[in-house]
Design a protein around this motif. Structure first.
Motif, mmCIF file in Angstrom:
data_model
loop_
_atom_site.group_PDB
_atom_site.id
_atom_site.type_symbol
_atom_site.label_atom_id
_atom_site.label_comp_id
_atom_site.label_asym_id
_atom_site.label_seq_id
_atom_site.Cartn_x
_atom_site.Cartn_y
_atom_site.Cartn_z
ATOM 1 N N GLY A 146 0.792 -1.231 0.000
ATOM 2 C CA GLY A 146 0.000 0.000 0.000
ATOM 3 C C GLY A 146 0.819 1.274 0.000
ATOM 4 N N ARG A 147 0.115 2.390 0.075
ATOM 5 C CA ARG A 147 0.737 3.719 -0.002
ATOM 6 C C ARG A 147 1.703 3.985 1.151
ATOM 7 N NH1 ARG A 147 -1.981 7.272 -3.432
ATOM 8 N NH2 ARG A 147 -4.011 6.527 -4.181
ATOM 9 N N THR A 148 2.680 4.855 0.909
ATOM 10 C CA THR A 148 3.546 5.324 1.983
ATOM 11 C C THR A 148 2.975 6.574 2.642
ATOM 12 O OG1 THR A 148 4.838 6.597 0.376
ATOM 13 C CG2 THR A 148 5.638 4.405 0.951
ATOM 14 N N SER A 149 1.989 7.202 2.005
ATOM 15 C CA SER A 149 1.321 8.367 2.578
ATOM 16 C C SER A 149 -0.009 8.554 1.857
ATOM 17 C CB SER A 149 2.179 9.631 2.423
ATOM 18 O OG SER A 149 2.184 10.073 1.076
ATOM 19 N N GLU A 150 -0.791 9.513 2.325
ATOM 20 C CA GLU A 150 -2.107 9.746 1.747
ATOM 21 C C GLU A 150 -2.037 10.219 0.298
ATOM 22 O OE1 GLU A 150 -2.268 10.002 6.120
ATOM 23 O OE2 GLU A 150 -0.967 10.854 4.585
ATOM 24 N N THR A 151 -0.917 10.808 -0.106
ATOM 25 C CA THR A 151 -0.804 11.387 -1.445
ATOM 26 C C THR A 151 0.326 10.785 -2.270
ATOM 27 O OG1 THR A 151 0.621 13.161 -0.592
ATOM 28 C CG2 THR A 151 -1.750 13.580 -0.662
ATOM 29 N N SER A 152 0.951 9.726 -1.788
ATOM 30 C CA SER A 152 2.135 9.194 -2.461
ATOM 31 C C SER A 152 1.783 8.456 -3.748
ATOM 32 C CB SER A 152 2.883 8.239 -1.533
ATOM 33 O OG SER A 152 2.081 7.114 -1.255
ATOM 34 N N ILE A 153 2.740 8.423 -4.653
ATOM 35 C CA ILE A 153 2.663 7.596 -5.861
ATOM 36 C C ILE A 153 4.026 6.931 -5.988
ATOM 37 C CG2 ILE A 153 2.210 7.523 -8.327
ATOM 38 C CD1 ILE A 153 0.699 10.089 -8.112
ATOM 39 N N ASP A 154 4.206 5.807 -5.318
ATOM 40 C CA ASP A 154 5.491 5.125 -5.272
ATOM 41 C C ASP A 154 5.467 3.880 -6.148
ATOM 42 O OD1 ASP A 154 4.870 5.838 -2.012
ATOM 43 O OD2 ASP A 154 6.585 6.756 -2.984
ATOM 44 N N ALA A 155 6.658 3.360 -6.477
ATOM 45 C CA ALA A 155 6.741 2.100 -7.205
ATOM 46 C C ALA A 155 6.145 0.986 -6.351
ATOM 47 C CB ALA A 155 8.195 1.795 -7.553
ATOM 48 N N SER A 156 5.552 0.000 -7.002
ATOM 49 C CA SER A 156 4.844 -1.073 -6.292
ATOM 50 C C SER A 156 5.822 -2.093 -5.743
ATOM 51 C CB SER A 156 3.867 -1.746 -7.243
ATOM 52 O OG SER A 156 4.545 -2.137 -8.423
ATOM 53 N N TYR A 157 6.240 -1.878 -4.535
ATOM 54 C CA TYR A 157 7.263 -2.714 -3.903
ATOM 55 C C TYR A 157 6.775 -3.122 -2.526
ATOM 56 C CZ TYR A 157 12.104 -4.312 -3.285
ATOM 57 O OH TYR A 157 13.226 -5.082 -3.122
ATOM 58 N N LEU A 158 6.989 -4.381 -2.151
ATOM 59 C CA LEU A 158 6.598 -4.841 -0.820
ATOM 60 C C LEU A 158 7.432 -4.138 0.243
ATOM 61 C CD1 LEU A 158 4.976 -6.810 0.956
ATOM 62 C CD2 LEU A 158 6.832 -8.458 0.648
ATOM 63 N N ARG A 159 6.752 -3.580 1.225
ATOM 64 C CA ARG A 159 7.421 -2.906 2.334
ATOM 65 C C ARG A 159 6.925 -3.482 3.654
ATOM 66 N NH1 ARG A 159 9.670 2.607 1.074
ATOM 67 N NH2 ARG A 159 9.404 2.899 -1.157
ATOM 68 N N SER A 160 7.701 -3.262 4.693
ATOM 69 C CA SER A 160 7.288 -3.692 6.030
ATOM 70 C C SER A 160 7.683 -2.639 7.044
ATOM 71 C CB SER A 160 7.931 -5.037 6.394
ATOM 72 O OG SER A 160 9.335 -4.892 6.561
ATOM 73 N N THR A 161 7.042 -2.694 8.187
ATOM 74 C CA THR A 161 7.379 -1.810 9.292
ATOM 75 C C THR A 161 7.065 -2.534 10.588
ATOM 76 O OG1 THR A 161 7.140 0.456 10.131
ATOM 77 C CG2 THR A 161 5.121 -0.678 9.501
ATOM 78 N N THR A 162 7.565 -2.020 11.690
ATOM 79 C CA THR A 162 7.319 -2.639 12.986
ATOM 80 C C THR A 162 6.664 -1.640 13.933
ATOM 81 O OG1 THR A 162 9.533 -2.055 13.791
ATOM 82 C CG2 THR A 162 9.258 -4.233 12.771
ATOM 83 N N LYS A 163 5.920 -2.180 14.897
ATOM 84 C CA LYS A 163 5.327 -1.369 15.949
ATOM 85 C C LYS A 163 5.512 -2.113 17.265
ATOM 86 C CE LYS A 163 1.348 0.663 15.005
ATOM 87 N NZ LYS A 163 1.676 2.082 14.823
ATOM 88 N N SER A 164 5.549 -1.372 18.349
ATOM 89 C CA SER A 164 5.725 -1.979 19.656
ATOM 90 C C SER A 164 4.476 -2.754 20.061
ATOM 91 C CB SER A 164 6.033 -0.912 20.704
ATOM 92 O OG SER A 164 6.042 -1.472 22.002
#
Length: 270
Positions: A167-185
């Protein structure tokens, strides 16, 4: 009480389901997850998470994220299945950009059947029982490893949860379609908040979270160092229409859906 009040306040503001659609000409310009990093090609996540692509009668495209729970079965969000979609495909590929060598014809696997939770509800502000199973025409490549489902009891080996999606990196982003991940506590994860069975809320989303296109993507716990699927990303909440991807992420809590998954997986073959 401060955290609970804050959560309630955000839930009452604008929200948006994390599924998205793009015109045909932008099929290779999907955006990615909020506050995340590109998943390395050698990361084990690559062999567990897939893109779900839908095509409409008029040539439009919609996409979500899914998780392999069997070699030919994907768990995703129910709201990713739309009556306007003519066909669905699962794409086990880390990068959908033109530079990656990705080819939609050769890398796509048609979806032959799907089952939505019979009590799925979209009330316009939140989704309930937002889970669905997809059956693939053939198995994903041999190096893909289905994800075990977290049973709600096993002791966690890490105090972080991992989110992944296309999915998007922000509400207005147009990024290349690449799998990303992030972590949360883990301390920012609320399960069955205020008695809402089957739901988990991931708070403190200002920097790291999910956005359009991440629907159906995973919330992973780690048990004995192994990824196990604890949640399916459903909805994002923010204080207004410009910051809905920088608020709270609501996911479906997988342990509460294991009986439903086990009951309905065999039905996909009918």
């Amino acid at each position: 009480m401060k955290l609970s009040a804050r959560l309630l306040a955000l839930v009452l503001f604008a929200s948006l389901a994390a599924c998205s659609s793009v015109p045909y000409k932008n099929i290779d310009r999907f955006p990615n997850i909020v506050g995340g990093d590109k998943v390395r090609a050698d990361d084990i996540l690559v062999k567990k998470v897939v893109l779900i692509l839908g095509t409409t009668q008029m040539g439009g495209r919609g996409y979500c994220t899914g998780v392999m729970i069997d070699k030919d079965v994907v768990l995703t969000a129910a709201h990713c299945i739309n009556s306007a979609i003519k066909k669905y495909y699962v794409i086990p590929h880390i990068d959908m950009s033109p530079e990656s060598g990705f080819d939609r014809v050769t890398h796509s696997i048609p979806v032959t059947n799907w089952i939505l939770h019979e009590e799925y509800l979209d009330d316009g502000n939140k989704h309930f029982n937002d889970v669905a199973l997809l059956k693939l025409e053939k198995a994903v490549p041999e190096d893909y490893v289905p994800v075990p489902l977290y049973d709600g009891k096993a002791k966690l080996s890490e105090q972080e949860v991992t989110l992944a999606g296309y999915g998007r990196t922000s509400e207005t982003s147009i990024d290349a379609s690449y799998l990303r991940s992030t972590t949360k506590s883990l301390k920012n994860v609320l399960v069955n908040y205020k008695g809402e069975k089957g739901a988990m809320y991931l708070t403190e989303g200002e920097i790291r979270g999910a956005c359009e296109g991440d629907s159906g993507g995973p919330v992973f716990y780690k048990v004995n160092g192994e990824y196990q699927l604890a949640g399916v990303i459903s909805t994002t909440f923010g204080p207004d229409a410009m910051t809905y991807c920088h608020g709270i992420v609501k996911a479906m809590y997988v342990p509460d859906y294991i009986p439903w998954i086990e009951k309905n997986k065999p039905r996909l073959n009918h």
